[in-house]
Design a protein around this motif. Structure first.
Motif, PDB file in Angstrom:
ATOM      1  N   ARG A 128       1.275  -1.263   0.167  1.00 12.21           N
ATOM      2  CA  ARG A 128       0.314  -0.208   0.485  1.00 12.21           C
ATOM      3  C   ARG A 128       0.746   1.635  -0.165  1.00 12.21           C
ATOM      4  NH1 ARG A 128      -5.338   0.335   3.835  1.00 12.21           N
ATOM      5  NH2 ARG A 128      -5.362   1.432   1.973  1.00 12.21           N
ATOM      6  N   LEU A 129       1.201   1.144  -0.875  1.00  8.49           N
ATOM      7  CA  LEU A 129       2.459   2.387  -1.734  1.00  8.49           C
ATOM      8  C   LEU A 129       1.470   4.297  -1.272  1.00  8.49           C
ATOM      9  CD1 LEU A 129       4.255   1.888  -4.565  1.00  8.49           C
ATOM     10  CD2 LEU A 129       5.182   1.548  -2.258  1.00  8.49           C
ATOM     11  N   GLU A 130       0.625   4.242  -1.325  1.00  9.03           N
ATOM     12  CA  GLU A 130      -0.876   5.079  -0.500  1.00  9.03           C
ATOM     13  C   GLU A 130      -0.326   5.520   0.662  1.00  9.03           C
ATOM     14  OE1 GLU A 130      -3.558   2.024  -0.902  1.00  9.03           O
ATOM     15  OE2 GLU A 130      -1.852   2.490  -1.900  1.00  9.03           O
ATOM     16  N   LEU A 131      -0.401   5.090   0.812  1.00 14.20           N
ATOM     17  CA  LEU A 131       0.274   4.986   2.526  1.00 14.20           C
ATOM     18  C   LEU A 131       1.370   5.807   3.079  1.00 14.20           C
ATOM     19  CD1 LEU A 131      -1.465   2.104   3.990  1.00 14.20           C
ATOM     20  CD2 LEU A 131      -2.265   4.594   4.322  1.00 14.20           C
ATOM     21  N   ILE A 132       2.616   5.622   1.903  1.00  9.85           N
ATOM     22  CA  ILE A 132       3.293   6.170   2.318  1.00  9.85           C
ATOM     23  C   ILE A 132       3.872   7.717   1.478  1.00  9.85           C
ATOM     24  CG2 ILE A 132       4.402   4.258   3.853  1.00  9.85           C
ATOM     25  CD1 ILE A 132       5.715   2.940   1.783  1.00  9.85           C
ATOM     26  N   PRO A 133       3.491   8.434   1.458  1.00 10.20           N
ATOM     27  CA  PRO A 133       3.470   9.594   0.504  1.00 10.20           C
ATOM     28  C   PRO A 133       5.224   9.961   0.212  1.00 10.20           C
ATOM     29  CG  PRO A 133       2.411   9.705   1.850  1.00 10.20           C
ATOM     30  CD  PRO A 133       2.524   9.026   2.049  1.00 10.20           C
ATOM     31  N   LYS A 134       5.720  10.169  -0.355  1.00  8.77           N
ATOM     32  CA  LYS A 134       7.140  10.823  -0.583  1.00  8.77           C
ATOM     33  C   LYS A 134       7.782  10.084   0.544  1.00  8.77           C
ATOM     34  CE  LYS A 134       9.618  15.535  -0.284  1.00  8.77           C
ATOM     35  NZ  LYS A 134       9.400  16.561   0.204  1.00  8.77           N
ATOM     36  N   SER A 135       7.843   8.440   0.490  1.00 10.16           N
ATOM     37  CA  SER A 135       8.716   7.616   1.539  1.00 10.16           C
ATOM     38  C   SER A 135       9.214   6.567  -0.106  1.00 10.16           C
ATOM     39  CB  SER A 135       8.108   7.378   2.021  1.00 10.16           C
ATOM     40  OG  SER A 135       7.756   8.305   3.004  1.00 10.16           O
ATOM     41  N   ALA A 136      10.345   6.113   0.208  1.00 13.07           N
ATOM     42  CA  ALA A 136      10.916   5.391  -0.263  1.00 13.07           C
ATOM     43  C   ALA A 136      10.942   3.375   0.963  1.00 13.07           C
ATOM     44  CB  ALA A 136      11.986   5.882  -1.307  1.00 13.07           C
ATOM     45  N   VAL A 137      10.729   2.297   0.310  1.00 15.21           N
ATOM     46  CA  VAL A 137      11.299   1.012   0.630  1.00 15.21           C
ATOM     47  C   VAL A 137      12.189   0.651   0.563  1.00 15.21           C
ATOM     48  CG1 VAL A 137      10.345  -1.040   1.721  1.00 15.21           C
ATOM     49  CG2 VAL A 137       8.851   1.051   1.466  1.00 15.21           C
ATOM     50  N   ASP A 138      13.400   0.399   0.794  1.00 15.30           N
ATOM     51  CA  ASP A 138      14.650  -0.345  -0.128  1.00 15.30           C
ATOM     52  C   ASP A 138      14.956  -1.437   0.167  1.00 15.30           C
ATOM     53  OD1 ASP A 138      15.080   2.366  -0.608  1.00 15.30           O
ATOM     54  OD2 ASP A 138      16.372   2.692   0.837  1.00 15.30           O
ATOM     55  N   ILE A 139      14.668  -2.156  -0.684  1.00  8.80           N
ATOM     56  CA  ILE A 139      15.157  -4.419  -0.605  1.00  8.80           C
ATOM     57  C   ILE A 139      16.191  -4.638  -0.978  1.00  8.80           C
ATOM     58  CG2 ILE A 139      13.554  -6.525  -1.099  1.00  8.80           C
ATOM     59  CD1 ILE A 139      11.004  -4.293  -1.489  1.00  8.80           C
ATOM     60  N   TYR A 140      16.769  -5.180   0.319  1.00 12.58           N
ATOM     61  CA  TYR A 140      18.547  -5.663  -1.040  1.00 12.58           C
ATOM     62  C   TYR A 140      18.260  -7.019  -0.421  1.00 12.58           C
ATOM     63  CZ  TYR A 140      20.193  -0.520   0.435  1.00 12.58           C
ATOM     64  OH  TYR A 140      20.138   0.131   0.013  1.00 12.58           O
ATOM     65  N   VAL A 141      18.130  -8.301  -1.286  1.00 18.57           N
ATOM     66  CA  VAL A 141      18.004  -9.437  -1.968  1.00 18.57           C
ATOM     67  C   VAL A 141      19.596  -9.638  -2.374  1.00 18.57           C
ATOM     68  CG1 VAL A 141      17.037 -11.520  -2.900  1.00 18.57           C
ATOM     69  CG2 VAL A 141      15.977  -9.146  -2.186  1.00 18.57           C
ATOM     70  N   ASN A 142      19.723 -11.417  -1.773  1.00 13.59           N
ATOM     71  CA  ASN A 142      21.382 -11.820  -2.099  1.00 13.59           C
ATOM     72  C   ASN A 142      20.924 -12.646  -1.303  1.00 13.59           C
ATOM     73  OD1 ASN A 142      23.846 -12.029  -2.690  1.00 13.59           O
ATOM     74  ND2 ASN A 142      24.672 -11.504  -0.410  1.00 13.59           N
ATOM     75  N   VAL A 143      21.262 -13.674  -2.877  1.00 14.86           N
ATOM     76  CA  VAL A 143      21.589 -14.367  -2.628  1.00 14.86           C
ATOM     77  C   VAL A 143      22.909 -15.702  -2.806  1.00 14.86           C
ATOM     78  CG1 VAL A 143      21.123 -16.874  -5.062  1.00 14.86           C
ATOM     79  CG2 VAL A 143      20.472 -14.995  -5.048  1.00 14.86           C
ATOM     80  N   LEU A 144      22.799 -16.351  -1.527  1.00 18.99           N
ATOM     81  CA  LEU A 144      24.202 -16.895  -1.438  1.00 18.99           C
ATOM     82  C   LEU A 144      24.848 -17.896  -1.471  1.00 18.99           C
ATOM     83  CD1 LEU A 144      23.435 -16.474   2.368  1.00 18.99           C
ATOM     84  CD2 LEU A 144      24.386 -14.481   1.395  1.00 18.99           C
ATOM     85  N   GLU A 145      23.692 -19.196  -2.161  1.00 16.24           N
ATOM     86  CA  GLU A 145      23.652 -20.365  -3.285  1.00 16.24           C
ATOM     87  C   GLU A 145      22.685 -20.335  -3.988  1.00 16.24           C
ATOM     88  OE1 GLU A 145      24.737 -25.379  -2.187  1.00 16.24           O
ATOM     89  OE2 GLU A 145      24.299 -24.080  -0.528  1.00 16.24           O
ATOM     90  N   ASN A 146      22.874 -20.497  -4.989  1.00 18.41           N
ATOM     91  CA  ASN A 146      22.295 -20.585  -6.862  1.00 18.41           C
ATOM     92  C   ASN A 146      22.391 -22.505  -7.224  1.00 18.41           C
ATOM     93  OD1 ASN A 146      20.961 -20.463  -8.433  1.00 18.41           O
ATOM     94  ND2 ASN A 146      22.210 -19.677  -9.577  1.00 18.41           N
ATOM     95  N   ASP A 147      20.572 -22.891  -6.466  1.00 16.78           N
ATOM     96  CA  ASP A 147      20.761 -23.976  -7.048  1.00 16.78           C
ATOM     97  C   ASP A 147      19.742 -24.274  -8.513  1.00 16.78           C
ATOM     98  OD1 ASP A 147      21.230 -26.889  -7.248  1.00 16.78           O
ATOM     99  OD2 ASP A 147      20.019 -27.032  -6.032  1.00 16.78           O
ATOM    100  N   GLY A 148      19.227 -23.399  -9.036  1.00 16.19           N
ATOM    101  CA  GLY A 148      17.551 -22.760  -9.737  1.00 16.19           C
ATOM    102  C   GLY A 148      17.965 -21.186 -10.006  1.00 16.19           C
ATOM    103  N   THR A 149      18.262 -21.172 -10.891  1.00 17.43           N
ATOM    104  CA  THR A 149      18.014 -19.224 -11.377  1.00 17.43           C
ATOM    105  C   THR A 149      16.620 -18.704 -10.681  1.00 17.43           C
ATOM    106  OG1 THR A 149      19.544 -19.574 -12.854  1.00 17.43           O
ATOM    107  CG2 THR A 149      18.524 -18.131 -12.760  1.00 17.43           C
ATOM    108  N   ASN A 150      15.570 -19.923 -11.270  1.00 15.12           N
ATOM    109  CA  ASN A 150      14.562 -19.466 -11.093  1.00 15.12           C
ATOM    110  C   ASN A 150      13.844 -19.854 -10.111  1.00 15.12           C
ATOM    111  OD1 ASN A 150      13.791 -18.923 -14.140  1.00 15.12           O
ATOM    112  ND2 ASN A 150      13.005 -20.726 -15.149  1.00 15.12           N
ATOM    113  N   ALA A 151      14.699 -20.748  -9.335  1.00 10.88           N
ATOM    114  CA  ALA A 151      13.930 -20.749  -8.330  1.00 10.88           C
ATOM    115  C   ALA A 151      14.467 -19.563  -7.177  1.00 10.88           C
ATOM    116  CB  ALA A 151      14.568 -22.002  -7.360  1.00 10.88           C
TER     117      ALA A 151
END
Length: 255
Positions: A128-151
């Motif tokens: 619900r981005l309309e509840l946080i006007p003029k704000s940003a949420v930062d998401i950082y994802v790090n894959v430690l081990e890859n056993d299937g790209t789509n997975a």
């Protein structure tokens, strides 16, 4: 003697050419896969919140040998930007340098930038981005081990959704994701890297179970329409199973 010329070796060696790999059947006589799963079975899932203490919300997920960690920071107020009635989601998806069979670079490549954009597309309908006007949420994802790209991409969407809920970001519903691969006439759920090397196509689906809405579909390869419909139904069933694991992990974080 020309000193600017780079002289070659005195003796030359003929190049070695790799022979074409023999394609082994993914399913054996008992219709079991290499890891003893059925075609429509998911790998065991471990999900835990609160891994990164400095973040507002974080999640660690294991799906078989696939390991992904996600951290969410925000919402934070945007500066030097004109007023916007809706907030924004920023995402950075990264494979660790040691996560794949071939070493990845420190800088994000084209595939990682594409996956970052896919994460934003899959998660935006639920937040619900309309509840946080003029704000940003930062998401950082790090894959430690890859056993299937789509997975790994599906696990990243799951981890990011749980991390957003752990950070207290208001959402319409949790976003689950599931992937499958096509090999011949078989549709295999949650394919591993060994199975992806023999795939003819793949499909990854993001889904909100409570609202019964699909947020994103990523397909590759040449597939028949009947196979795509069957694969989407199997992914939706898999997402419903994963949703119970996500709910249990969030309930454990409250106690």
């Amino acid at each position: 003697m020309d000193r600017k010329r780079v002289t070659g070796p005195e003796h030359s060696v003929p190049p070695l050419f790799k022979t074409a790999a023999i394609r082994k059947p993914i399913l054996n006589e008992k219709n079991r896969r290499l890891d003893n799963r059925n075609a429509d079975d998911l790998r065991p899932i471990f999900l835990k919140t609160g891994l990164v203490t400095q973040a507002n919300g974080s999640t660690y997920i294991e799906m078989g040998n696939t390991k992904v960690v996600c951290a969410v920071y925000g919402p934070r107020q945007l500066k030097r930007v004109g007023f916007s009635p809706h907030g924004t989601l920023n995402c950075e998806f990264k494979f660790s340098t040691f996560s794949c069979t071939k070493r990845r670079g420190h800088m994000r490549d084209a595939q990682e930038r594409e996956f970052s954009h896919t994460l934003i597309q899959a998660l935006t309908p639920a937040v619900r981005l309309e509840l946080i006007p003029k704000s940003a949420v930062d998401i950082y994802v790090n894959v430690l081990e890859n056993d299937g790209t789509n997975a790994s991409l599906a696990a990243a969407i799951i981890a990011a959704s749980v991390a957003l809920a752990d950070a207290g970001i208001e959402m319409l519903d949790q976003v689950t994701a599931c992937s499958n691969i096509f090999s011949g006439d078989s549709i295999l759920m949650d394919g591993t890297m060994a199975e992806e090397n023999q795939q003819d196509g793949s499909l990854m689906l993001s889904y909100m179970p409570s609202l019964n809405e699909v947020t994103h579909i990523l397909q590759s390869g040449k597939l028949e329409s009947d196979n795509i419909s069957q694969a989407m139904e199997q992914c939706i069933d898999g997402c419903s199973k994963i949703y119970n694991v996500m709910s249990s992990a969030l309930l454990e974080s409250l106690h």
